[in-house]
Design an enzyme around this catalytic site. Structure first.
Site, mmCIF file in Angstrom:
data_model
loop_
_atom_site.group_PDB
_atom_site.id
_atom_site.type_symbol
_atom_site.label_atom_id
_atom_site.label_comp_id
_atom_site.label_asym_id
_atom_site.label_seq_id
_atom_site.Cartn_x
_atom_site.Cartn_y
_atom_site.Cartn_z
ATOM 1 N N GLY A 140 100.222 34.781 8.559
ATOM 2 C CA GLY A 140 101.442 34.234 9.168
ATOM 3 C C GLY A 140 102.576 34.079 8.166
ATOM 4 N N THR B 118 96.072 28.784 15.417
ATOM 5 C CA THR B 118 94.990 27.783 15.440
ATOM 6 C C THR B 118 95.522 26.442 14.933
ATOM 7 O OG1 THR B 118 93.603 29.650 14.757
ATOM 8 C CG2 THR B 118 92.532 27.510 14.973
ATOM 9 N N GLY C 244 100.150 28.779 11.886
ATOM 10 C CA GLY C 244 99.460 29.819 12.661
ATOM 11 C C GLY C 244 99.086 29.289 14.027
ATOM 12 N N GLU D 147 101.067 26.946 1.990
ATOM 13 C CA GLU D 147 99.712 26.549 2.407
ATOM 14 C C GLU D 147 98.822 26.271 1.195
ATOM 15 O OE1 GLU D 147 99.357 28.958 6.654
ATOM 16 O OE2 GLU D 147 98.784 29.977 4.806
ATOM 17 N N GLY E 214 94.400 27.070 9.464
ATOM 18 C CA GLY E 214 93.643 28.224 9.944
ATOM 19 C C GLY E 214 93.353 29.179 8.798
HETATM 20 C C1 5RP Z 1 99.423 31.675 8.006
HETATM 21 C C2 5RP Z 1 97.945 31.677 7.887
HETATM 22 C C3 5RP Z 1 97.177 31.413 9.139
HETATM 23 O O1 5RP Z 1 96.384 30.286 8.937
HETATM 24 C C4 5RP Z 1 96.311 32.590 9.443
HETATM 25 O O2 5RP Z 1 97.155 33.742 9.540
HETATM 26 C C5 5RP Z 1 95.536 32.409 10.746
HETATM 27 O O3 5RP Z 1 96.408 32.419 11.826
HETATM 28 P P1 5RP Z 1 95.888 32.268 13.311
HETATM 29 O O4 5RP Z 1 95.329 30.895 13.442
HETATM 30 O O5 5RP Z 1 97.125 32.480 14.152
HETATM 31 O O6 5RP Z 1 94.858 33.333 13.552
HETATM 32 O O7 5RP Z 1 97.364 31.868 6.858
HETATM 33 O O8 5RP Z 1 100.011 32.059 6.800
#
Ligand code: 5RP
Length: 260
Positions: free
Chosen positions: A105, A36, A34, A111, A90
């Site tokens: 994401g 972050t 993601g 994850e 994230g």
């Molecule tokens: C991906 C995730 C990401 O950590 C979540 O969507 C947060 O993304 P971002 O940091 O772009 O807001 O779970 O599968």
């Protein structure tokens, strides 16, 4: 990276920069997915370069693997690393108990496997991810493509008996085709609006044939590092019950990460 950062990017960057302070020489680290988490990978690569750290990274997606390699990080599979000291990732939502909704994401399966195979999980976020009750963000559920419409119906029927406010779901699309995860599966986004008992929902969903995994992370996150646009950062440790605050100076300009 060049030019001024938006407040949201600044908050993500600050959270990421503070979180990589937890990484020590020799560690095996899970690398989240993601925007972050991408900041975190950049901050880590910078530390590795500046301090000559020996770090092994296990990515949670092909995207993160590509980014890590492009920045010169040593990237291996979970099977090579076997067990990790720490995962930093994230989130889409977190509640006061640091339970999470992840998978916005599309990487929730890898994850969750990587975070669960870690001694510690640190989540990095900006304040927009904080909620009293999980569920405003649609809950991603990774499902097998075979018979996906039947799985969708079964999930929606199962939700009738659970403490949630909504129970419709949509197949995630990539343009007009089903979105395909790194493991070759589909994602259903469940519009639950409010999840009364997240542990129960997670357990029940995973009993349904065709469901591979859901995006609820219950009792997995240990620490949340919360960045703010004004440069302050908060570290909440759920195990110790501690909250600490810090300030990180960000110098906007052309040279952020350009030396990587
Ligand atoms: C991906 C995730 C990401 O950590 C979540 O969507 C947060 O993304 P971002 O940091 O772009 O807001 O779970 O599968």
């Amino acid at each position: 990276m060049s030019g001024e950062m938006s407040p949201i990017d600044r908050a993500k960057f600050i959270a990421a920069k503070r979180a990589v302070d937890f990484i020590e020489d020799g560690m095996r680290v899970g690398l989240g997915t993601g925007s972050t988490a991408a900041w975190m990978v950049r901050c880590l690569a910078e530390r590795v370069k500046a301090e000559g750290l020996q770090i092994t990274g296990v990515p949670t997606s092909a995207r993160t693997a590509d980014l890590g390699r492009s920045l010169g990080l040593r990237v291996v599979s979970l099977d090579e690393a076997k067990w990790l000291d720490l995962t930093i990732d994230g989130t889409d939502e977190f509640d006061p108990n640091l339970n999470l909704i992840k998978g916005g994401g599309g990487a929730l399966l890898m994850e969750k496997i990587v975070a669960t195979a870690s001694d510690q999980m640190i989540v990095i976020a900006d304040i927009s991810k904080q909620v009293e009750k999980l569920g405003s963000f649609p809950l991603p559920v990774e499902i097998i493509p075979f018979g996906w419409q039947t799985t969708k119906t079964l999930i929606e029927e199962t939700l009738i008996n659970l403490d949630v406010m909504g129970r419709s779901s949509t197949l995630r699309l990539d343009r007009d085709q089903p979105y395909i995860t790194d493991q070759g599966n589909y994602i259903l986004d469940l519009h639950l609006r409010r999840i009364g008992n997240a542990r129960q929902v997670s357990l029940v969903l995973n009993q349904i044939p065709g469901v591979v995994e859901n995006g609820l992370f219950i009792d997995i996150c240990d620490i949340i590092v919360l960045g703010h646009g004004d440069g302050t950062v908060e570290v909440r440790d759920i195990n110790n019950g501690t909250v600490t605050q810090d300030r990180i100076e960000v110098v906007d300009g052309d040279n952020l990460f350009t030396d990587l």
